[in-house]
Design an enzyme around this catalytic site. Structure first.
Site, PDB file in Angstrom:
ATOM      1  CG  LEU A  41      -1.441  -1.311   1.744  1.00  0.00           C
ATOM      2  CD1 LEU A  41      -2.555  -0.906   2.956  1.00  0.00           C
ATOM      3  CD2 LEU A  41      -2.384  -1.908   0.629  1.00  0.00           C
ATOM      4  CG  ASP A  42       4.892   2.990  -1.706  1.00  0.00           C
ATOM      5  OD1 ASP A  42       4.859   3.753  -0.945  1.00  0.00           O
ATOM      6  OD2 ASP A  42       5.902   3.128  -2.503  1.00  0.00           O
ATOM      7  N   GLY A  43       2.192   5.064  -1.136  1.00  0.00           N
ATOM      8  CA  GLY A  43       1.767   6.477  -1.751  1.00  0.00           C
ATOM      9  C   GLY A  43       0.615   6.950  -0.833  1.00  0.00           C
TER      10      GLY A  43
END
Ligand SMILES: CC(C)=CCC/C(C)=C/CC/C(C)=C/COP(=O)(O)OP(=O)(O)O
Length: 284
Positions: A41-43
């Site tokens: 779950l990046d950003g």
């Protein structure tokens, strides 16, 4: 337009969108459907910055995206969904940021226990994966409660990796395997001493199966697809052991922006690569 009409229109719109989605999934299901999808779950913070929101709102938006995506996955027939929710390295972030994520997790885990939650609606069994001792106490207790409360659900599985890194998982599994082997050797020596009998086969070699039986992720097959959002193409210490034959997909979207189109694209790519991936998996 009065309120009642607006509600009716809104409901009609909602059910036709969900009908179209189900039609799309029926078409996709003609090909092989992945059994296990894993997500980094990046950003979330970049999303908050982009829209001038408080940092915490980025994580909240991220949680909403997670819920929609889980729903789509389970509707499509994906049995296992894994998420990298918090790494051991993330504990080095600012204390107030760590506290915010822990509080959010506590709130959301408690929400999962409610009857109307997505987890109960879809019969999802939840596992928290990682070195749970590192979690803040209330979160660890809530995680244990959620695992127990959902232990009879068997439609789908959600693996939430928290206080997790692959290197920690591998070291833990290796240590446990050595401890088991040592205990087996000790007990066979004791039996031999007391019975003065035939020598027992105490093979002191640690096998691959010993290590794998102690991995935190042993409850799930290896992921078919690993998605990392925000265009990053690093694995950042997530499922290094389990992803040697997984399809990697890295859309430019930040995690809170991920949606149905990304899932469909990932599945289409998986279906195209499927014969090759299967061949690799069957190789010893
Ligand atoms: C109960 C449950 C499963 C809750 C999950 C809540 C949630 C969305 C957690 C994400 C945490 C996190 C450190 C994400 C990484 O994005 P980032 O903050 O590193 O974003 P950046 O790459 O923009 O800095």
């Amino acid at each position: 337009m009065d309120g009642k009409r607006k509600t009716i229109l809104f409901k009609l719109f909602g059910s036709s969108v969900s009908f179209m989605r189900r039609c799309l999934f029926s078409v996709l299901s003609v090909g092989p459907v992945p059994n296990h999808l894993a997500f980094i779950l990046d950003g979330n913070r970049r999303y908050a910055k982009k829209w001038n929101l408080g940092e915490g709102m980025g994580y909240r938006a991220g949680f909403l995206s997670l819920m929609s995506l889980m729903k789509y996955c389970y509707e499509l027939g994906v049995k296992y969904v894994s998420i990298y929710a918090f790494s051991i390295d993330n504990f080095r972030r600012r204390p107030e940021e760590v506290q915010y994520v822990m509080d959010l997790m506590l709130e959301k885990i408690e929400g999962m226990l409610k009857e109307e939650s997505l987890v109960n609606q879809y019969g999802v069994r939840v596992y928290f994966i990682g070195n749970l001792k590192l979690l803040h106490e209330p979160v660890r207790l809530a995680a244990e409660k959620a695992m127990k409360a959902t232990s009879n659900n068997n439609n789908s599985i959600l693996l939430i990796c928290v206080a997790y890194t692959s290197t920690d998982e591998i070291v833990h599994a290796a240590q446990q395997s050595c401890e088991d082997k040592w205990a087996a050797i000790q007990s066979s020596v004791n039996i031999k001493d007391s019975q003065d009998g035939e020598e027992k086969d105490t093979n002191d070699v640690i096998k691959l199966s010993d290590i794998e039986s102690h991995m935190y992720m042993r409850v799930a097959p290896d992921p078919d697809i690993l998605v990392r959002t925000s265009g990053e193409t690093r694995l950042s210490n997530f499922l290094l052991w389990q992803t040697s034959n997984s399809l990697l997909y890295s859309p430019k979207a930040l995690w809170p922006e991920i949606g149905l189109r990304h899932l469909v694209w990932a599945v289409l790519n998986f279906q195209r690569a499927h014969p090759y991936l299967e061949k690799r998996r069957k190789q010893p």
